[in-house]
Design an enzyme around this catalytic site. Sequence first.
Site, short mmCIF file in Angstrom:
data_model
loop_
_atom_site.label_atom_id
_atom_site.label_comp_id
_atom_site.label_asym_id
_atom_site.label_seq_id
_atom_site.Cartn_x
_atom_site.Cartn_y
_atom_site.Cartn_z
N LYS A 161 -1.54 -18.24 -17.85
CA LYS A 161 -2.20 -18.10 -19.15
C LYS A 161 -3.71 -17.89 -18.98
O LYS A 161 -4.30 -17.01 -19.63
CB LYS A 161 -1.92 -19.33 -20.01
CG LYS A 161 -0.45 -19.53 -20.35
CD LYS A 161 -0.23 -20.66 -21.32
CE LYS A 161 -0.58 -22.01 -20.72
NZ LYS A 161 0.28 -22.36 -19.57
N THR A 162 -4.33 -18.68 -18.11
CA THR A 162 -5.77 -18.49 -17.86
C THR A 162 -6.04 -17.13 -17.24
O THR A 162 -7.00 -16.43 -17.62
CB THR A 162 -6.29 -19.61 -16.94
OG1 THR A 162 -6.06 -20.88 -17.56
CG2 THR A 162 -7.79 -19.44 -16.70
N ASP A 166 -8.69 -23.46 -23.50
CA ASP A 166 -7.47 -23.96 -22.85
C ASP A 166 -7.02 -25.24 -23.55
O ASP A 166 -7.84 -26.01 -24.06
CB ASP A 166 -7.76 -24.24 -21.38
CG ASP A 166 -6.49 -24.36 -20.55
OD1 ASP A 166 -5.41 -24.00 -21.07
OD2 ASP A 166 -6.57 -24.81 -19.40
N THR A 215 0.18 -25.54 -23.82
CA THR A 215 1.47 -25.88 -23.21
C THR A 215 2.38 -26.55 -24.22
O THR A 215 3.54 -26.83 -23.91
CB THR A 215 1.26 -26.82 -22.00
OG1 THR A 215 0.52 -27.97 -22.42
CG2 THR A 215 0.50 -26.11 -20.90
N ARG A 226 1.87 -20.54 -9.69
CA ARG A 226 0.87 -21.43 -9.10
C ARG A 226 1.50 -22.26 -7.99
O ARG A 226 0.89 -22.47 -6.93
CB ARG A 226 0.29 -22.34 -10.18
CG ARG A 226 -0.74 -23.34 -9.62
CD ARG A 226 -1.32 -24.20 -10.71
NE ARG A 226 -2.20 -23.42 -11.58
CZ ARG A 226 -2.39 -23.67 -12.88
NH1 ARG A 226 -1.72 -24.66 -13.45
NH2 ARG A 226 -3.22 -22.94 -13.59
#
Length: 355
Positions: A83-84, A128, A177, A236
């Site tokens: 997402k980032t 975020d 999230t 990740r």
Amino acid sequence: MGDIESTEFNLAGGGGAGRERPVDPGPLEAERAAEVTLRPKSLDEFIGQPKVRGQLDLILSGARRRGVTPDHILLSGPPGLGKTTMAMIIAQELGTSLRMTSGPALERAGDLAAMLSNLMEGDVLFIDEIHRIARPAEEMLYMAMEDFRIDVIVGKGPGATSIPLEIPPFTLAAATTRSGMLTGPLRDRFGYTAQMEYYEVEDLTEVVTRAAGILGVAIDPDAAVEIASRSRGTPRIANRLLRRVRDFAEVHGSGVIDLGAARAALIVFDVDEMGLDRLDRAVLDALIRGHGGGPVGVGSLALAVGEDPGTVEEVCEPYLVRAGMVARTARGRVATATAWRHLGLEPPEGAPGLF
């Protein structure tokens, strides 16, 4: 640390902190630089999420053709899926700067006002974990998103005055999230919501192979598949496991990551063939051997493994549920037949998933 925790980026950036677990999808403080290096810089480089990439390409291309700022974008999904990175790509594709902050850092309306007043026309503001933004800041954000202006209150009590402040058109790219925790008025102000999905092994294999090339380490195709299959559908985690396997190959081997080195390294770091680590297996062991397979509350499980209930519920449990090893019931958590077999035990009659 100041009132506003933010950073300005043109091409890359990001951050966060998490526990030192190789399969924790949260970012680790010590690995920020490595993650920045491995981040794709454009939609064409981004692996996976084909639906989201296609939809974003249409939105950004249309905005560029009309010479306007795109609609506000909400990026929703579990941690570690990009997402980032996607927010950085949005700014890169638009050729603008990216301003980054987080929901918990915006405790007061003044925090948000200071950030908004520093935006330039066309900038992308990334927030975020936006579901954790304070209510006063959220209410100010409504007007900023809709009318590109905010009202700054000067003074207190009866003498307080409201000064309208125009802000240049911008695009808010927010990540969450937990989209269910967003208020209706905030969710409705986003013109597009991107739902990020967990990755398939094929896409994660491509992620691992690409990352290995950037890191300058040779990797066999079978080893890339092995790492990808234990990465819990999360890029990740795949990149983190690759770096740990690289360390093992350099210290105990020739530096080339082959299938044997990958498997041996993942044994050292307690990541089994299903992607479970020590804590995950401890939770299953407590649920099955300690409580007969359940039902049992998350507090009791956390006490049995010596962890905080939030860690068990937010870090371990989502993957165990998705992998079909734990079922949530009204009475508590229950181990499925898959979990019993994963621990080498025969599931009892009546275990969920036993046919």
